[in-house]
Design a protein around this motif. Structure first.
Motif, PDB file in Angstrom:
ATOM      1  N   ALA A 242     -10.415 -15.124  -3.299  1.00  0.00           N
ATOM      2  CA  ALA A 242     -11.180 -13.906  -3.579  1.00  0.00           C
ATOM      3  C   ALA A 242     -12.015 -13.473  -2.383  1.00  0.00           C
ATOM      4  CB  ALA A 242     -12.082 -14.123  -4.801  1.00  0.00           C
ATOM      5  N   LEU A 243     -12.277 -14.398  -1.454  1.00  0.00           N
ATOM      6  CA  LEU A 243     -13.027 -14.030  -0.259  1.00  0.00           C
ATOM      7  C   LEU A 243     -12.259 -13.048   0.624  1.00  0.00           C
ATOM      8  CD1 LEU A 243     -14.400 -17.559   0.734  1.00  0.00           C
ATOM      9  CD2 LEU A 243     -15.690 -15.707  -0.337  1.00  0.00           C
TER      10      LEU A 243
ATOM     11  N   VAL B 269     -21.673  -4.522   8.533  1.00  0.00           N
ATOM     12  CA  VAL B 269     -20.835  -4.842   7.372  1.00  0.00           C
ATOM     13  C   VAL B 269     -21.184  -6.225   6.830  1.00  0.00           C
ATOM     14  CG1 VAL B 269     -18.451  -5.221   6.633  1.00  0.00           C
ATOM     15  CG2 VAL B 269     -18.990  -3.304   8.121  1.00  0.00           C
ATOM     16  N   THR B 270     -21.486  -7.166   7.712  1.00  0.00           N
ATOM     17  CA  THR B 270     -21.848  -8.512   7.247  1.00  0.00           C
ATOM     18  C   THR B 270     -23.109  -8.473   6.392  1.00  0.00           C
ATOM     19  OG1 THR B 270     -20.846  -9.483   9.226  1.00  0.00           O
ATOM     20  CG2 THR B 270     -22.403 -10.849   8.000  1.00  0.00           C
ATOM     21  N   VAL B 271     -24.087  -7.682   6.793  1.00  0.00           N
ATOM     22  CA  VAL B 271     -25.337  -7.598   6.030  1.00  0.00           C
ATOM     23  C   VAL B 271     -25.084  -7.046   4.632  1.00  0.00           C
ATOM     24  CG1 VAL B 271     -27.611  -6.491   5.956  1.00  0.00           C
ATOM     25  CG2 VAL B 271     -26.740  -7.433   8.101  1.00  0.00           C
ATOM     26  N   LEU B 272     -24.074  -6.201   4.476  1.00  0.00           N
ATOM     27  CA  LEU B 272     -23.748  -5.681   3.144  1.00  0.00           C
ATOM     28  C   LEU B 272     -23.326  -6.780   2.180  1.00  0.00           C
ATOM     29  CD1 LEU B 272     -21.791  -2.393   3.955  1.00  0.00           C
ATOM     30  CD2 LEU B 272     -24.101  -2.623   3.041  1.00  0.00           C
ATOM     31  N   GLY B 273     -22.996  -7.951   2.719  1.00  0.00           N
ATOM     32  CA  GLY B 273     -22.668  -9.071   1.849  1.00  0.00           C
ATOM     33  C   GLY B 273     -23.814  -9.471   0.929  1.00  0.00           C
TER      34      GLY B 273
ATOM     35  N   ALA C 235     -10.549 -10.489  -0.512  1.00  0.00           N
ATOM     36  CA  ALA C 235     -10.393  -9.185  -1.162  1.00  0.00           C
ATOM     37  C   ALA C 235     -11.056  -8.084  -0.343  1.00  0.00           C
ATOM     38  CB  ALA C 235     -10.981  -9.237  -2.573  1.00  0.00           C
ATOM     39  N   TRP C 236     -12.260  -8.336   0.133  1.00  0.00           N
ATOM     40  CA  TRP C 236     -12.979  -7.318   0.911  1.00  0.00           C
ATOM     41  C   TRP C 236     -12.259  -6.998   2.223  1.00  0.00           C
ATOM     42  CZ3 TRP C 236     -18.956  -7.728   2.110  1.00  0.00           C
ATOM     43  CH2 TRP C 236     -19.368  -6.558   2.761  1.00  0.00           C
ATOM     44  N   PRO C 237     -11.990  -7.982   3.100  1.00  0.00           N
ATOM     45  CA  PRO C 237     -11.306  -7.617   4.355  1.00  0.00           C
ATOM     46  C   PRO C 237      -9.908  -7.062   4.136  1.00  0.00           C
ATOM     47  CG  PRO C 237     -11.491  -9.999   4.140  1.00  0.00           C
ATOM     48  CD  PRO C 237     -12.347  -9.411   3.063  1.00  0.00           C
ATOM     49  N   GLY C 238      -9.185  -7.576   3.137  1.00  0.00           N
ATOM     50  CA  GLY C 238      -7.847  -7.054   2.881  1.00  0.00           C
ATOM     51  C   GLY C 238      -7.866  -5.599   2.454  1.00  0.00           C
ATOM     52  N   ALA C 239      -8.760  -5.260   1.534  1.00  0.00           N
ATOM     53  CA  ALA C 239      -8.866  -3.869   1.084  1.00  0.00           C
ATOM     54  C   ALA C 239      -9.344  -2.963   2.209  1.00  0.00           C
ATOM     55  CB  ALA C 239      -9.815  -3.780  -0.105  1.00  0.00           C
ATOM     56  N   ALA C 240     -10.268  -3.447   3.032  1.00  0.00           N
ATOM     57  CA  ALA C 240     -10.772  -2.630   4.138  1.00  0.00           C
ATOM     58  C   ALA C 240      -9.664  -2.299   5.133  1.00  0.00           C
ATOM     59  CB  ALA C 240     -11.922  -3.354   4.840  1.00  0.00           C
ATOM     60  N   MET C 241      -8.839  -3.289   5.482  1.00  0.00           N
ATOM     61  CA  MET C 241      -7.755  -3.039   6.422  1.00  0.00           C
ATOM     62  C   MET C 241      -6.715  -2.089   5.836  1.00  0.00           C
ATOM     63  SD  MET C 241      -8.357  -4.619   9.267  1.00  0.00           S
ATOM     64  CE  MET C 241      -9.963  -3.889   8.925  1.00  0.00           C
ATOM     65  N   ALA C 242      -6.369  -2.281   4.562  1.00  0.00           N
ATOM     66  CA  ALA C 242      -5.354  -1.432   3.941  1.00  0.00           C
ATOM     67  C   ALA C 242      -5.819   0.018   3.831  1.00  0.00           C
ATOM     68  CB  ALA C 242      -4.993  -1.988   2.565  1.00  0.00           C
ATOM     69  N   VAL C 243      -7.038   0.221   3.364  1.00  0.00           N
ATOM     70  CA  VAL C 243      -7.543   1.590   3.195  1.00  0.00           C
ATOM     71  C   VAL C 243      -7.723   2.270   4.547  1.00  0.00           C
ATOM     72  CG1 VAL C 243      -9.486   2.962   2.353  1.00  0.00           C
ATOM     73  CG2 VAL C 243      -8.617   1.063   0.984  1.00  0.00           C
TER      74      VAL C 243
ATOM     75  N   ALA D  80     -13.747 -10.653  -6.907  1.00  0.00           N
ATOM     76  CA  ALA D  80     -12.614 -10.002  -6.251  1.00  0.00           C
ATOM     77  C   ALA D  80     -12.656  -8.484  -6.423  1.00  0.00           C
ATOM     78  CB  ALA D  80     -11.303 -10.563  -6.797  1.00  0.00           C
ATOM     79  N   LEU D  81     -12.988  -8.021  -7.617  1.00  0.00           N
ATOM     80  CA  LEU D  81     -13.062  -6.576  -7.844  1.00  0.00           C
ATOM     81  C   LEU D  81     -14.175  -5.936  -7.019  1.00  0.00           C
ATOM     82  CD1 LEU D  81     -12.457  -6.373 -11.704  1.00  0.00           C
ATOM     83  CD2 LEU D  81     -10.867  -5.771  -9.865  1.00  0.00           C
ATOM     84  N   LEU D  82     -15.309  -6.611  -6.955  1.00  0.00           N
ATOM     85  CA  LEU D  82     -16.385  -6.093  -6.106  1.00  0.00           C
ATOM     86  C   LEU D  82     -15.964  -6.065  -4.635  1.00  0.00           C
ATOM     87  CD1 LEU D  82     -19.509  -7.826  -7.703  1.00  0.00           C
ATOM     88  CD2 LEU D  82     -18.972  -5.385  -7.744  1.00  0.00           C
ATOM     89  N   GLY D  83     -15.226  -7.097  -4.217  1.00  0.00           N
ATOM     90  CA  GLY D  83     -14.737  -7.112  -2.838  1.00  0.00           C
ATOM     91  C   GLY D  83     -13.783  -5.961  -2.551  1.00  0.00           C
TER      92      GLY D  83
END
Length: 225
Positions: free
Chosen positions: A181-182, A59-63, A184-192, A104-107
């Protein structure tokens, strides 16, 4: 008068006789079984931790992809050279805010996609896997931020202003003013991932309660009058 006790029925051929008064198995056998269960549990936990580490790295490499998309999709902030200094060409422009919004949207999109992929990979979930996803998404966001700044316009504004000359226009370097905005990605991942696990995850079967006995003790005859 009491009825005589009838002997239990003989067991089928090839099976040992059942003795209702036999002693429980020695503690060594029970201890060996518990040791095997503990060993299996440790191996399962080690496997889950290893999968979590691999997930975090992937997942980190996807950054890197997130940073590239940020550079390509974020709006540019034009600067103009006046009196040897660089100034905003449009002082009331909202492009700087749009840069943070694009990140943020991309995250959020990356969080939803990675959570779905992890859920399809391991529906069972588990704390190590969830922690690997969260840490990988956070590290991926930081990597995307720094990679996007490095990949975008140079941050040496003074040199670029001298190269552009008086009245010249060039793009300002990318900046992430809202550091939230950093998340956004971990927050959305945990929620979904939480929603997917709650809706479509495997269910733990409820323990089956054995039915109450309906007859007398096995191996004993019923009294006769």
């Amino acid at each position: 008068m009491t009825a005589p006790l009838t002997p239990p029925e003989p067991p089928p051929p090839g099976q040992p006789a059942h003795n209702p008064w036999q002693y429980p198995p020695p503690s060594g056998a029970a201890g060996g079984e518990h040791a095997r269960e503990a060993k299996d549990g440790d191996s399962d936990l080690g496997r889950e931790v290893w999968h979590a580490v691999l997930l975090m790295v992937g997942v980190t490499v996807l950054g890197l992809l997130l940073g590239f998309l940020w550079v390509e999709l974020a709006p540019r902030v034009p600067l103009v050279v006046r009196g040897g200094d660089a100034w905003l060409k449009e002082s009331e422009s909202e492009d700087a805010i749009s840069i943070d919004g694009t990140f943020a949207l991309l995250g959020l999109a990356f969080g939803a996609v990675t959570a779905l992929a992890v859920f399809l990979w391991r529906r069972r979930g588990g704390l190590p896997l969830v922690m690997g996803l969260a840490l990988g998404a956070l590290l991926g966001s930081v990597l995307a931020w720094r990679f996007g700044i490095w990949l975008g316009p140079s941050d040496n504004v003074g040199q670029r202003a001298r190269e552009a000359g008086e009245g010249g226009v060039f793009d300002a370097p990318l900046e992430l003013k809202a550091k939230g905005a950093l998340l956004a990605w971990p927050g959305a991942a945990m929620a979904v991932h939480l929603v997917l696990t709650g809706l479509f995850g495997p269910r733990t079967p409820e323990p089956q309660v054995p039915p109450p006995p309906t007859g007398g003790w096995q191996g004993w005859g019923s009294p006769t009058r």
